[in-house]
Design a protein around this motif. Sequence first.
Motif, PDB file in Angstrom:
ATOM      1  N   LEU A  15       1.260  -1.110  -0.226  1.00  0.00           N
ATOM      2  CA  LEU A  15       0.189   0.109  -0.622  1.00  0.00           C
ATOM      3  C   LEU A  15       0.537   1.197   0.083  1.00  0.00           C
ATOM      4  CD1 LEU A  15      -0.718  -1.543   2.284  1.00  0.00           C
ATOM      5  CD2 LEU A  15      -3.103  -0.646   2.322  1.00  0.00           C
ATOM      6  N   VAL A  16       0.493   2.476  -0.228  1.00  0.00           N
ATOM      7  CA  VAL A  16       0.900   3.327  -0.568  1.00  0.00           C
ATOM      8  C   VAL A  16       0.126   4.656  -0.351  1.00  0.00           C
ATOM      9  CG1 VAL A  16       2.652   3.213  -2.079  1.00  0.00           C
ATOM     10  CG2 VAL A  16       1.099   4.192  -2.353  1.00  0.00           C
ATOM     11  N   ALA A  17       0.384   5.713   0.613  1.00  0.00           N
ATOM     12  CA  ALA A  17      -1.033   6.426   1.554  1.00  0.00           C
ATOM     13  C   ALA A  17      -0.586   8.047   0.956  1.00  0.00           C
ATOM     14  CB  ALA A  17      -1.314   6.266   2.558  1.00  0.00           C
ATOM     15  N   TYR A  18      -1.533   8.913   0.667  1.00  0.00           N
ATOM     16  CA  TYR A  18      -1.032  10.322   0.533  1.00  0.00           C
ATOM     17  C   TYR A  18      -1.909  11.034   1.944  1.00  0.00           C
ATOM     18  CZ  TYR A  18      -0.247  14.963  -0.577  1.00  0.00           C
ATOM     19  OH  TYR A  18       0.147  16.364  -0.258  1.00  0.00           O
ATOM     20  N   VAL A  37      -4.023   4.426  -1.086  1.00  0.00           N
ATOM     21  CA  VAL A  37      -4.782   5.211   0.123  1.00  0.00           C
ATOM     22  C   VAL A  37      -5.012   6.217   0.351  1.00  0.00           C
ATOM     23  CG1 VAL A  37      -5.539   4.817   2.796  1.00  0.00           C
ATOM     24  CG2 VAL A  37      -4.436   2.964   1.348  1.00  0.00           C
ATOM     25  N   SER A  38      -6.238   7.162   0.310  1.00  0.00           N
ATOM     26  CA  SER A  38      -6.236   8.346   0.833  1.00  0.00           C
ATOM     27  C   SER A  38      -6.554   9.307   1.805  1.00  0.00           C
ATOM     28  CB  SER A  38      -7.477   8.606  -0.317  1.00  0.00           C
ATOM     29  OG  SER A  38      -7.505  10.764   0.016  1.00  0.00           O
ATOM     30  N   GLY A  39      -5.568   8.779   2.755  1.00  0.00           N
ATOM     31  CA  GLY A  39      -5.598   9.124   4.303  1.00  0.00           C
ATOM     32  C   GLY A  39      -5.889  10.267   5.186  1.00  0.00           C
ATOM     33  N   GLY A  40      -7.767  10.040   5.533  1.00  0.00           N
ATOM     34  CA  GLY A  40      -7.982  11.546   6.329  1.00  0.00           C
ATOM     35  C   GLY A  40      -8.956  12.370   5.184  1.00  0.00           C
ATOM     36  N   TYR A  41      -8.904  11.671   4.325  1.00  0.00           N
ATOM     37  CA  TYR A  41      -9.592  12.374   3.317  1.00  0.00           C
ATOM     38  C   TYR A  41     -11.630  12.817   3.916  1.00  0.00           C
ATOM     39  CZ  TYR A  41     -13.348  13.667  -1.160  1.00  0.00           C
ATOM     40  OH  TYR A  41     -13.790  14.321  -1.642  1.00  0.00           O
ATOM     41  N   ALA A  42     -11.247  14.018   3.718  1.00  0.00           N
ATOM     42  CA  ALA A  42     -12.651  14.346   4.720  1.00  0.00           C
ATOM     43  C   ALA A  42     -14.023  15.534   3.275  1.00  0.00           C
ATOM     44  CB  ALA A  42     -11.960  15.585   5.657  1.00  0.00           C
ATOM     45  N   ARG A  95      -8.084   0.600  -7.306  1.00  0.00           N
ATOM     46  CA  ARG A  95      -7.387  -0.070  -5.645  1.00  0.00           C
ATOM     47  C   ARG A  95      -7.272   1.292  -5.110  1.00  0.00           C
ATOM     48  NH1 ARG A  95      -2.342   1.668  -8.478  1.00  0.00           N
ATOM     49  NH2 ARG A  95      -3.229   2.207  -9.975  1.00  0.00           N
ATOM     50  N   LEU A  96      -8.005   1.925  -5.065  1.00  0.00           N
ATOM     51  CA  LEU A  96      -8.615   3.362  -4.511  1.00  0.00           C
ATOM     52  C   LEU A  96      -9.139   2.899  -2.965  1.00  0.00           C
ATOM     53  CD1 LEU A  96      -8.247   6.183  -3.414  1.00  0.00           C
ATOM     54  CD2 LEU A  96     -10.418   6.010  -4.605  1.00  0.00           C
ATOM     55  N   VAL A  97      -8.104   3.326  -1.574  1.00  0.00           N
ATOM     56  CA  VAL A  97      -9.173   2.619   0.135  1.00  0.00           C
ATOM     57  C   VAL A  97      -9.841   4.176  -0.467  1.00  0.00           C
ATOM     58  CG1 VAL A  97      -8.741   2.358   1.659  1.00  0.00           C
ATOM     59  CG2 VAL A  97      -8.419   0.930   0.203  1.00  0.00           C
ATOM     60  N   LEU A  98     -10.243   4.503   0.442  1.00  0.00           N
ATOM     61  CA  LEU A  98     -11.039   6.118   0.705  1.00  0.00           C
ATOM     62  C   LEU A  98     -10.780   6.217   2.438  1.00  0.00           C
ATOM     63  CD1 LEU A  98     -11.441   8.318  -0.392  1.00  0.00           C
ATOM     64  CD2 LEU A  98     -13.867   7.785   0.183  1.00  0.00           C
ATOM     65  N   GLY A  99      -9.551   6.771   2.883  1.00  0.00           N
ATOM     66  CA  GLY A  99      -9.815   7.429   4.258  1.00  0.00           C
ATOM     67  C   GLY A  99     -10.218   8.057   4.836  1.00  0.00           C
ATOM     68  N   VAL A 100     -11.304   8.129   5.614  1.00  0.00           N
ATOM     69  CA  VAL A 100     -12.134   9.419   5.755  1.00  0.00           C
ATOM     70  C   VAL A 100     -11.815   9.604   7.036  1.00  0.00           C
ATOM     71  CG1 VAL A 100     -15.293   9.621   5.798  1.00  0.00           C
ATOM     72  CG2 VAL A 100     -14.185   8.479   4.524  1.00  0.00           C
ATOM     73  N   GLY A 101     -11.732  11.059   7.169  1.00  0.00           N
ATOM     74  CA  GLY A 101     -12.080  11.304   8.625  1.00  0.00           C
ATOM     75  C   GLY A 101     -12.275  13.156   9.046  1.00  0.00           C
ATOM     76  N   ILE A 106     -11.956   4.191   8.057  1.00  0.00           N
ATOM     77  CA  ILE A 106     -12.137   5.897   9.287  1.00  0.00           C
ATOM     78  C   ILE A 106     -11.609   6.031   9.876  1.00  0.00           C
ATOM     79  CG2 ILE A 106     -14.404   6.506  10.154  1.00  0.00           C
ATOM     80  CD1 ILE A 106     -15.085   5.408   8.345  1.00  0.00           C
ATOM     81  N   SER A 107     -10.984   7.182   9.499  1.00  0.00           N
ATOM     82  CA  SER A 107      -9.970   7.902  10.443  1.00  0.00           C
ATOM     83  C   SER A 107      -9.884   8.033  11.728  1.00  0.00           C
ATOM     84  CB  SER A 107      -9.327   8.353   9.859  1.00  0.00           C
ATOM     85  OG  SER A 107      -8.828   7.669   8.220  1.00  0.00           O
TER      86      SER A 107
END
Length: 310
Positions: A47-50, A79-84, A107-113, A175-176
């Motif tokens: 994985l890679v995350a931004y 991974v899109s980390g902390g996307y609001a 390949r996207l994972v949506l990290g939501v914060g 969910i972050s």
Amino acid sequence: MTFFPDSAVPPGRLAVGVVLPSLAVQREQKLTLAEAARHAERAGLDLVAYRDQPAGAPALDAAVAVAAVAAATEHVTVVSGGYAPALRPPARAAEQIASLQYVADGRLVLGVGTGGGRARWAAAGVPYEERGRRTDAALRLLPRLLAGDRSALPYEPAVPSGELPPAVPMPPVWISGNAHSAVRRAARLGDGWFPALAPPADVAAGTVRLAELAAAFGRPAPSVAVGTVGALGAEPDLPGRADLAAGLAAARGSAPERFAEVPVTGSVREAAEHLHSYCGAGVSRVLMSFPGGDWRHQVDLLADVRELLR
């Protein structure tokens, strides 16, 4: 939401990834975001995350950054980390996510914060006190928007949402956050829980609560991914575990003891043993940030850690 299912990560084994370097590190080490992502993929990471940064911090727009990373890579999970989503009109968020899904080829994972402090929400014109409610509403609405369903916004009923041709599947949502509200949101609306900078014992307790809440909501227990920090190897200029814990504590106005077990340091074998302790806490994926050292070399060492964990 079947991409990168838990069945792809055998029990007792971790998928390992890295948080991509900040703009400051990119400039200092003459490393572009695309080059960093390709380096991590070639090294064999999963994985890679931004991370979606607070307003005012020197950072790229999250959607632009994730699109660049997705376009530069072929098979690594992005991974899109902390996307609001609550900071964006839902139709606009859906357009961004649909575009990212297309560029990432699923390949996207949506990290939501819901983080970033009051200033970030004020800058977006969103009342800070409504961030949780709006996030929940967006998470309920987004799958319908991505499917092309024209719906009314739940908290602004007079404003119709747009239609999104072509329809795309909703990416997995992590969910972050470490708070009880994040655990509850993950249990009710997420595919995964994504705590950060928490020792294994705290993650284990949260995982138990996550499973209990998910069962109460009639849902399967979400997966668990952990974000942590590290400094691998024995280079003389690398920060030690105490230094990293002190830096985390200072940034959060807490005591260093609270973060003493969080940093991953030492040799490849020592790092692998540290990360393996998260397996007993129910964790299936880990993403590591490197606040010091040569970023490329740290990624190469992390790839060696991954091989030991396998």
